[in-house]
Design a protein around this motif. Structure first.
Motif, mmCIF file in Angstrom:
data_model
loop_
_atom_site.group_PDB
_atom_site.id
_atom_site.type_symbol
_atom_site.label_atom_id
_atom_site.label_comp_id
_atom_site.label_asym_id
_atom_site.label_seq_id
_atom_site.Cartn_x
_atom_site.Cartn_y
_atom_site.Cartn_z
ATOM 1 N N VAL A 1 0.843 -1.210 0.000
ATOM 2 C CA VAL A 1 0.000 0.000 0.000
ATOM 3 C C VAL A 1 0.864 1.240 0.000
ATOM 4 O O VAL A 1 0.642 2.176 -0.778
ATOM 5 C CB VAL A 1 -0.878 0.079 1.262
ATOM 6 N N ALA A 2 1.848 1.268 0.910
ATOM 7 C CA ALA A 2 2.661 2.472 1.053
ATOM 8 C C ALA A 2 3.398 2.761 -0.259
ATOM 9 O O ALA A 2 3.414 3.905 -0.724
ATOM 10 C CB ALA A 2 3.653 2.295 2.198
ATOM 11 N N ALA A 3 3.955 1.726 -0.860
ATOM 12 C CA ALA A 3 4.681 1.934 -2.117
ATOM 13 C C ALA A 3 3.735 2.431 -3.203
ATOM 14 O O ALA A 3 4.080 3.332 -3.976
ATOM 15 C CB ALA A 3 5.350 0.636 -2.557
ATOM 16 N N THR A 4 2.528 1.864 -3.261
ATOM 17 C CA THR A 4 1.581 2.298 -4.292
ATOM 18 C C THR A 4 1.224 3.772 -4.104
ATOM 19 O O THR A 4 1.195 4.549 -5.066
ATOM 20 C CB THR A 4 0.304 1.435 -4.234
ATOM 21 N N ILE A 5 0.956 4.168 -2.856
ATOM 22 C CA ILE A 5 0.586 5.565 -2.600
ATOM 23 C C ILE A 5 1.740 6.488 -2.959
ATOM 24 O O ILE A 5 1.576 7.466 -3.700
ATOM 25 C CB ILE A 5 0.173 5.749 -1.118
ATOM 26 N N VAL A 6 2.937 6.174 -2.445
ATOM 27 C CA VAL A 6 4.088 7.053 -2.676
ATOM 28 C C VAL A 6 4.401 7.149 -4.169
ATOM 29 O O VAL A 6 4.620 8.241 -4.698
ATOM 30 C CB VAL A 6 5.315 6.534 -1.892
ATOM 31 N N LEU A 7 4.376 6.007 -4.867
ATOM 32 C CA LEU A 7 4.730 6.021 -6.290
ATOM 33 C C LEU A 7 3.653 6.713 -7.116
ATOM 34 O O LEU A 7 3.963 7.385 -8.093
ATOM 35 C CB LEU A 7 4.963 4.591 -6.789
ATOM 36 N N THR A 8 2.380 6.548 -6.744
ATOM 37 C CA THR A 8 1.317 7.226 -7.494
ATOM 38 C C THR A 8 1.442 8.735 -7.323
ATOM 39 O O THR A 8 1.384 9.495 -8.294
ATOM 40 C CB THR A 8 -0.069 6.749 -7.020
ATOM 41 N N LEU A 9 1.636 9.176 -6.071
ATOM 42 C CA LEU A 9 1.753 10.617 -5.835
ATOM 43 C C LEU A 9 3.023 11.160 -6.478
ATOM 44 O O LEU A 9 3.016 12.242 -7.061
ATOM 45 C CB LEU A 9 1.776 10.915 -4.329
ATOM 46 N N GLY A 10 4.098 10.417 -6.376
ATOM 47 C CA GLY A 10 5.389 10.928 -6.809
ATOM 48 C C GLY A 10 5.676 10.759 -8.284
ATOM 49 O O GLY A 10 6.408 11.553 -8.872
#
Lengths: 588, 588
Positions: A406-415
């Motif tokens: 989840v954390a990777a998906t959120i960070v990568l989507t935002l970034g």
């Protein structure tokens, strides 16, 4: 000849409900259609804006696609049309192309819908709906939350009335800070007021109306019509005070009339550029759509057919492509409204299409002075309900592996944008799953005294042998964990020179693939070389069937026991017969 | 301060054996080293040729890397150096760059070794040896077989004495057919004779020598020296008859002296071009090396440490990179020879390095007239022992899924080259595994009369209830199969209006990830809405621990039973207490 008829019925769900359609159902559907139409008019304009397309494309995407879904879709309540996340993904896909000519952008958007439609339809015919399952729930939740944040951020430019570029959070916010000097104060006022009003409508209007004695149903409908109120008031204000001349950005002239007949581009170049985007849009759109459709169907103990849903959404997107629209899918909020408003068949969608057609034919001049800030406010309020960071906490407490995904998906989507975010999410989910299963749990077991049960020697007080060890494998054996098992067994054996028997307790082994079979053969061979017998116990039927087709059982140095207790009894006898066993144990 | 000492010992396996090194061990190691050196001299020249590099690079890759492995490697018998498959992959990687300048090609090869060395070392320090497990055995077998065919085909140009280009089977064979008119008859004669001689040496020489009364050990060594015989005879013939002037391609002048000190390129451009190739070479090299090292270690009941092996191979490749070499790994045939010849410690490798160093210092002028056709014959005979299409039949009979992976790997390697072949093999293995586990086996169970055992209702004569169904799930539950389970349960329930209880028998469920948890929550909610209780039975300890950390158990409409028989007893009681149950059953 009943077979072709069944086939036809399978691909045309309309044949299930249309023959039984009556006046009562029609009334329910009509009421729902009116409410959804009122909700959809500002939404379709706003989402087209979000996708970076002219507003009329939002209207066009809300007409023919709904009719197609009414024919081919299996959900009784799904409201198809432009939705936030898919619109954002469309913006990202078109942005990648670097086009500037609006006509070319419109063609690219239609082509994207067409490719996606063809993909979905083909996947449906091939019954590949299960492909969507490779998006894990936490990854979807993280992706939707991050998309919501990205969408809201992307709309701030309309609220401030400045130019902003970029498809990632740092780009958008950086660009906003850079251009904040150009802020148009009147636009900002309209934008902030509209946003505040819409938040209030969402949270406070319904209770207020109910407290004045209004029926909850009517209060609900009025609250849903809130965006229309904001649209009407801000349009009138902009027109009345001549705000367009004071720098307030307005929707401007929207063509009046039927949706145009459009031809998607067939350029191989454009197709190859849009292919991956179309695939991601298809999968995300399908996942979002199916999950809401299933939820709503279950409430009435109905079932939807996911593979047919692919065809329903596929034909909707093809319909969008040939009628001036852009990618569509089943929207979450809108479908819930449709369901709550009483929609009983997909005909409600067709009636909605008629409503939007009416708007496209007659109402477009009325929205000339509609400020884009109002549409941005609509979007922001709509998408912030998608944002839910609590998935992070929930995942953290349940499983660190899921949290990482989840954390990777959120960070990568935002970034890095939606496309990288969702692709990474899929790869991370799969990678972490493989990693987990590549290190299976293996427990060394002993007999619980006085029973026929076996338990982990490190957790329970159990009986064991010096000359035999039982290993329970808590995972199917396949290539990714075969070597781990081999290492584990050989390591265990190397540490204990007294061993003469190794039993693999296979009750939880649901599969043994060829790599694992070869590993077991190798383990058997190596153990035999050092005078140790390998036994299996509680092998499942399907696994046993397959093992029988190989030479493994012929070469096995030990036996296959039906139950672990049988194995225990047999080895106990062997232990007694072996005079050195106790000696070896004593020498340790 | 013992901790740092332990750490040091872990990373420097030489500290384990060097202090105990004595004259006897040294004698064994020396004998092995002499035999391996004799075998390695023609091999190292031939594999350099295969990699498209000057012959001396093969010698250089057989000196310092062996010393590095002797210090950092854990296998007592592994013989590191240039090997066929990695040489072919090096040729493919360098070929991708489109270089023509020999100096640049040499730098690229050294850089490839350096990147691969760094990757392997880093993976070793991070203990990522398990990554190699994602290559399934059938995929490796298919890849090695296809590589053997490709390598043999690529050497035909030296046998025929024509120019041939390409890295895939159709390219190589097509190019060969096109240029067959240029065939040099003398070269063809040398090539075919050498190949026939080497085949005979391999199959027929040893039995012949033994039948003359020679000791098997000596006969074996002489048979291993066969390639040296072919080298000597053809070199003398080429020199004596002046065949180089008649168009026979020869090795030519090879620099005499110590390996040069070389610097790998640090150009980011070159690194990014070589990155994927280096990764594939690292993984394939590691897999090949570890499997032979493990096999040999097991024969003496020793263990190797795969993560330390990564460091051993990593430092070997770095050593190759700084001493004029190219990518190396542990060779299969050579390690077996080393082991059979009596090597007891990695010092045998260091002694071999001295032997090759001696050859590089003194013998290179002697191979000036060595025909490349002889080296090609050496390669062809060596690699054809790798080719084994029987894996196809073995896979077919065991599992169609494994067969698909092998067949695809072979076809893609032959048709599109080694890099695409092995990448596709990995992806296909993972994809098929996910597909298999995404459709778990679910069995509806009933009680075997008179026992406490439960079996599949479709396979056995068992007792069932009308008001309750037991589903045994034969797979861990995770995102890829969560929806399948949901569909299965809801479908089962929709078909049977009499149901009031659903029991999930979880004895084979080794994990429930967050997606599956949410699915179970959803199933629980939906079943409750329709008046059906959801129960679990025989949930494993680690799974139960995790479920307790969520709200699932609080919300569960039914109970969690320790055994399936407990569930049966409880539901039986409930069935009796329910007067409508039989009625509902009768009404169906």
């Amino acid at each position: 000849m009943t077979l072709p008829k069944i086939r036809l019925r399978q691909y045309l769900p309309i044949l299930d409900w249309a023959p039984k359609y009556d006046r009562d159902t029609a009334t329910s559907d009509l009421v729902a259609a009116v409410i959804v139409t009122i909700m959809l008019i500002p939404q379709s304009l706003a989402y087209a804006l979000l996708a970076g397309l002219p507003p009329e494309m939002g209207l066009y995407a809300s007409i023919l696609p709904l009719v197609a879904y009414a024919i081919f879709g299996t959900s009784r309540a799904l409201a198809v049309g432009p939705v936030a996340v898919v619109s954002l993904m469309t913006a990202a896909a078109i942005g990648n192309l670097g086009l500037t000519d609006p006509a070319q952008i419109a063609i690219a958007a239609g082509t994207l819908a067409f490719i996606s439609g063809v993909m979905l339809t083909v996947m449906g015919v091939l019954k590949l709906g299960a492909l969507a399952n490779f998006l894990s729930h936490p990854v979807i939740a993280g992706f939707i939350t991050a998309s919501g944040v990205l969408i809201a951020a992307s709309q701030l430019k309309h609220i401030f009335g400045v130019k902003v570029s970029g498809h990632t959070l740092p780009e958008v916010l950086g660009s906003l800070l850079e251009n904040q000097g150009d802020t148009n104060v009147i636009t900002l006022f309209i934008g902030v007021s509209a946003t505040a009003f819409l938040f209030w409508v969402r949270k406070g209007l319904k209770p207020l109306l109910i407290s004045t004695g209004m029926k909850p149903r009517l209060a609900d409908i009025l609250a849903k019509a809130g965006p229309v109120g904001a649209v009407v008031v801000t349009t009138l204000a902009t027109w009345g005070f001549g705000l367009a001349d004071k720098g307030v950005s307005i929707v401007g002239s929207v063509p009046m009339g039927l949706p145009p007949l459009t031809m998607p581009s067939l350029s191989p170049d454009l197709w190859s550029q849009l292919f991956l985007s179309a695939l991601l849009i298809s999968i995300i759109g399908f996942v979002e759509s199916v999950s809401v459709a299933q939820t709503l169907a279950a409430k009435k103990r109905q079932r939807i057919v996911p593979d047919q849903e692919l065809i329903g959404l596929g034909t909707s997107n093809i319909a969008a492509a040939i009628s001036g629209g852009y990618p569509v899918t089943g929207g979450f909020a809108r479908s819930v409204v449709n369901f709550d408003a009483g929609a009983e068949t997909p005909a409600a969608g067709a009636f909605t299409a008629v409503g939007i057609l009416f708007a496209a034919l007659l109402l477009t001049p009325l929205i000339y002075f509609l400020p884009t800030a109002t549409l941005a406010a609509t979007i922001i309020v709509a998408v912030l309900s998608l944002v839910d960071f609590s998935i992070l906490f929930k995942a953290w407490s349940y499983s660190k592996v899921d949290f990482a995904a989840v954390a990777a998906t959120i960070v990568l989507t935002l970034g890095f944008g939606v496309e990288i975010g969702v692709s990474a999410g899929v790869l991370i989910s799969i990678g972490l799953h493989l990693y987990k299963t590549s290190r299976p749990h293996i427990a060394e077991e002993g007999l619980v005294p006085g029973t026929q049960h076996f338990r982990n020697i490190h957790r329970h007080k159990v009986e064991t042998f010096a000359h035999a060890v039982t290993l329970r494998i808590d995972e199917s054996l396949y290539f990714a964990n075969a070597r781990f098992l081999e290492d584990y067994i050989l390591d265990r054996v190397a540490r204990d020179k007294a061993l003469r028997h190794v039993v693999l307790h296979c009750a939880a082994v649901n599969e043994i693939d060829m790599s694992a079979l070869e590993t077991l053969e190798e383990v058997n061979r190596r153990l035999r070389e050092t005078g140790i017998s390998l036994h299996l116990s509680e092998v499942k039927g399907p696994v046993m069937d397959r093992l029988k087709r190989s030479h493994f059982l012929d070469d096995l140095s030990g036996s296959v026991f039906l139950s672990q207790y049988d194995a225990w009894q047999a080895l106990k006898a062997d232990g007694r017969a072996d005079p050195e066993a106790t000696e070896r144990l004593a020498a340790q």
